[in-house]
Design a protein around this motif. Structure first.
Motif, mmCIF file in Angstrom:
data_model
loop_
_atom_site.group_PDB
_atom_site.id
_atom_site.type_symbol
_atom_site.label_atom_id
_atom_site.label_comp_id
_atom_site.label_asym_id
_atom_site.label_seq_id
_atom_site.Cartn_x
_atom_site.Cartn_y
_atom_site.Cartn_z
ATOM 1 N N VAL A 99 75.848 34.475 -3.805
ATOM 2 C CA VAL A 99 77.262 32.974 -3.554
ATOM 3 C C VAL A 99 76.962 32.541 -4.529
ATOM 4 N N LEU A 100 75.558 32.212 -4.923
ATOM 5 C CA LEU A 100 74.953 31.212 -5.880
ATOM 6 C C LEU A 100 75.953 32.072 -7.248
ATOM 7 N N ARG A 101 76.053 33.137 -7.552
ATOM 8 C CA ARG A 101 76.449 33.369 -8.537
ATOM 9 C C ARG A 101 78.038 33.125 -8.833
ATOM 10 N N SER A 102 79.175 32.534 -7.589
ATOM 11 C CA SER A 102 80.151 33.033 -7.545
ATOM 12 C C SER A 102 79.765 30.904 -7.419
ATOM 13 N N LEU A 103 79.733 30.746 -6.777
ATOM 14 C CA LEU A 103 79.986 29.511 -7.001
ATOM 15 C C LEU A 103 79.988 29.021 -8.794
ATOM 16 N N GLN A 104 78.925 29.110 -8.951
ATOM 17 C CA GLN A 104 78.347 29.016 -10.347
ATOM 18 C C GLN A 104 79.822 29.740 -11.607
ATOM 19 N N LEU A 111 81.795 26.896 -1.113
ATOM 20 C CA LEU A 111 80.333 27.767 -0.815
ATOM 21 C C LEU A 111 81.550 28.603 0.325
ATOM 22 N N GLU A 112 82.431 28.446 1.340
ATOM 23 C CA GLU A 112 83.385 28.916 1.780
ATOM 24 C C GLU A 112 83.731 29.256 1.927
ATOM 25 N N ARG A 113 83.827 29.951 0.692
ATOM 26 C CA ARG A 113 84.730 30.940 0.124
ATOM 27 C C ARG A 113 83.934 32.186 -0.442
ATOM 28 N N ALA A 114 82.792 31.312 -1.197
ATOM 29 C CA ALA A 114 82.079 32.204 -1.637
ATOM 30 C C ALA A 114 81.292 33.141 -0.814
ATOM 31 N N ALA A 115 80.418 32.977 0.376
ATOM 32 C CA ALA A 115 80.066 33.152 1.703
ATOM 33 C C ALA A 115 80.809 34.250 2.647
ATOM 34 N N LEU A 116 82.095 34.040 2.402
ATOM 35 C CA LEU A 116 83.383 34.837 3.067
ATOM 36 C C LEU A 116 83.202 35.946 2.552
ATOM 37 N N VAL A 117 83.536 35.974 0.970
ATOM 38 C CA VAL A 117 83.572 37.424 0.521
ATOM 39 C C VAL A 117 82.099 37.935 0.234
ATOM 40 N N GLU A 118 81.001 37.306 0.416
ATOM 41 C CA GLU A 118 79.291 38.250 0.666
ATOM 42 C C GLU A 118 79.547 38.565 1.641
ATOM 43 N N ALA A 119 80.368 37.901 2.872
ATOM 44 C CA ALA A 119 79.861 38.538 4.213
ATOM 45 C C ALA A 119 81.002 39.944 4.756
ATOM 46 N N VAL A 120 81.791 39.498 4.185
ATOM 47 C CA VAL A 120 83.164 40.768 3.932
ATOM 48 C C VAL A 120 82.532 42.004 2.739
ATOM 49 N N PHE A 138 67.421 29.611 0.577
ATOM 50 C CA PHE A 138 67.241 28.159 -0.112
ATOM 51 C C PHE A 138 68.548 28.202 -1.031
ATOM 52 N N LEU A 139 69.204 27.255 -0.875
ATOM 53 C CA LEU A 139 70.399 26.723 -1.762
ATOM 54 C C LEU A 139 70.689 25.527 -1.821
ATOM 55 N N SER A 140 70.509 24.859 -3.379
ATOM 56 C CA SER A 140 70.860 23.804 -3.216
ATOM 57 C C SER A 140 71.807 23.382 -3.468
ATOM 58 N N LEU A 141 73.089 22.317 -3.311
ATOM 59 C CA LEU A 141 73.826 21.552 -4.004
ATOM 60 C C LEU A 141 74.286 20.434 -4.199
ATOM 61 N N PRO A 142 75.483 20.769 -4.924
ATOM 62 C CA PRO A 142 75.270 19.051 -6.193
ATOM 63 C C PRO A 142 74.734 17.990 -4.951
ATOM 64 N N ILE A 143 74.459 16.771 -5.598
ATOM 65 C CA ILE A 143 74.170 15.711 -5.204
ATOM 66 C C ILE A 143 73.501 14.389 -5.817
ATOM 67 N N TYR A 144 74.253 13.193 -5.957
ATOM 68 C CA TYR A 144 74.086 12.476 -7.296
ATOM 69 C C TYR A 144 74.918 11.688 -6.385
ATOM 70 N N PRO A 145 74.649 10.945 -6.648
ATOM 71 C CA PRO A 145 75.328 9.537 -6.446
ATOM 72 C C PRO A 145 76.555 8.826 -7.017
ATOM 73 N N GLU A 146 77.055 9.660 -7.740
ATOM 74 C CA GLU A 146 78.106 9.636 -7.533
ATOM 75 C C GLU A 146 79.572 10.636 -8.009
ATOM 76 N N LEU A 147 78.796 11.078 -6.961
ATOM 77 C CA LEU A 147 79.882 12.840 -6.494
ATOM 78 C C LEU A 147 80.958 11.525 -5.264
ATOM 79 N N THR A 148 82.132 12.562 -5.814
ATOM 80 C CA THR A 148 82.951 11.482 -5.061
ATOM 81 C C THR A 148 83.342 12.607 -3.407
ATOM 82 N N PRO A 149 83.542 12.061 -2.538
ATOM 83 C CA PRO A 149 84.071 12.674 -1.160
ATOM 84 C C PRO A 149 84.727 14.140 -1.857
ATOM 85 N N GLU A 150 85.881 13.780 -2.317
ATOM 86 C CA GLU A 150 86.518 14.974 -3.380
ATOM 87 C C GLU A 150 85.773 16.256 -3.531
#
Length: 369
Positions: A294-299, A360-369, A339-351
């Motif tokens: 999942v990490l590799r897919s996100l990157q 993340l959901e897309r990567a996790a779904l591919v891994e589950a399949v 553990f998987l750490s997601l981006p978080i910093y004050p300037e991160l937008t809701p988008e």
């Protein structure tokens, strides 16, 4: 591209003030300690709701000096956790003591108080809980055990600036609290820096001596010390950032809450801070199987995810001589593998958050399949 951390965005927000503060130190030539550091010590002590703060050159130095000031030395043992950055263990070894690990709680991911007393021996001198990812350890039972056995408590609060436990700030509950101001921290310098906070006046003078070559006055070295002083420029930068730490913290907490909402239906382990705690989300971590794929897919998708921490200290080659083995701390080892750490910093937008969760959901779904 959504980076894991964006320090450039933070700098642009405060650039005029930071530039002016740095220029002022350069003009004054007060490069080591000096008035900006003293001012920061006063402000950070007040922020942590303690009486004293001594600024040093790194979080590791803070831990080392706190242990020495507390009288920890060769032949002693210090109870801590393996789910941490190696600096926690290194500082114990620097003092001449031996780290003794206990496992973490599967819900809070911090030191499990129920395991502490079984680890106490006649050589135990201190307990060193780690406030992981911005959530404080369960300090009341830890303090009760320490007082019952006459042990010192040193909080590793390197990831917990402004975190709270039952209304008390990180660093204010134990005998000493240690902070890192590494640039990526919630309160970060523009280089290495750290601090020790305490309400114990008997330890403050010793901390002052230890960080400055053991000098009571110039060339009057009354005990062996270290060159652990904070730079004036770091003090100036931190003074600017002190004006923003609370707004930045609340932004992190709002982002974490947004992650929580978007991930509510997902089968990921997520932070579960107790109602009596204020989590400041230095890291927003989840737990999932197939983490590495999942990490590799996100990157590949441009999401700057990471891991805190993939190999616990007791399984690091550098600390093999401590005698621990795989299986000794099952909760810690399970977390390290999921553990998987997601981006978080004050300037991160809701988008941005929504895009991270989508990928993340897309990567996790591919891994589950």
């Amino acid at each position: 591209m959504i980076p894991f951390l964006d320090l450039k965005a933070q700098y642009q927000q405060i650039k005029p003030r930071v530039d002016e503060a740095i220029a002022s130190v350069v003009a004054s030539a007060q490069f080591v300690l000096g008035p900006e550091v003293t001012r920061f010590e006063d402000r950070f002590a007040a922020y942590c709701k303690v009486s004293h703060c001594r600024a040093v050159n790194s979080g590791t130095s803070a831990l080392h000096l706190a242990l020495l000031a507390a009288g920890v030395g060769p032949g002693d043992e210090v109870i801590t956790v393996s789910m941490t950055f190696v600096a926690t263990t290194a500082a114990i070894l620097y003092s001449g003591a031996r780290p003794v690990f206990v496992d973490v709680d599967p819900v809070t991911w911090t030191m499990d108080p129920a395991l502490i007393e079984a680890a106490i021996t006649p050589r135990t001198k201190a307990i060193l809980p780690v406030h992981l990812h911005g959530l404080m350890a369960e300090m009341d039972p830890i303090m009760a055990i320490a007082r019952r056995h006459g042990l010192v408590v040193i909080e590793d609060a390197a990831q917990a600036h402004g975190a709270e436990y039952r209304g008390r700030r990180a660093g204010s509950i134990g005998d000493l609290g240690c902070f890192s101001f590494y640039p990526g921290k919630n309160l970060g310098a523009y280089g290495e820096a750290g601090a020790i906070v305490t309400d114990r006046p008997d330890l403050v003078h010793k901390l002052s001596l230890l960080r400055d070559w053991g000098q009571a006055a110039k060339y009057d070295h009354v005990l062996p010390g270290y060159n652990y002083r904070m730079d004036g420029i770091q003090g100036a930068v931190l003074n600017v950032k002190m004006d923003y730490i609370e707004s930045w913290t609340e932004a992190r907490r709002a982002i974490a809450a947004h992650y929580d909402r978007l991930l509510a239906k997902c089968e990921f382990a997520r932070p579960q801070p107790p109602a009596h705690s204020r989590h400041v989300y230095h890291v927003y971590a989840i737990g999932l199987s197939g983490r590495d794929e999942v990490l590799r897919s996100l990157q590949k998708s441009g999401i700057g995810a990471g891991i805190h921490y993939p190999v616990p200290v007791h399984l690091q080659k550098a600390y093999a001589n401590l005698g621990y083995h795989a299986g000794d701390f099952p909760v810690t080892e399970h977390l390290a593998g999921t553990f998987l750490s997601l981006p978080i910093y004050p300037e991160l937008t809701p988008e941005n958050v929504a895009e991270v969760v989508t990928q993340l959901e897309r990567a996790a779904l591919v891994e589950a399949v």
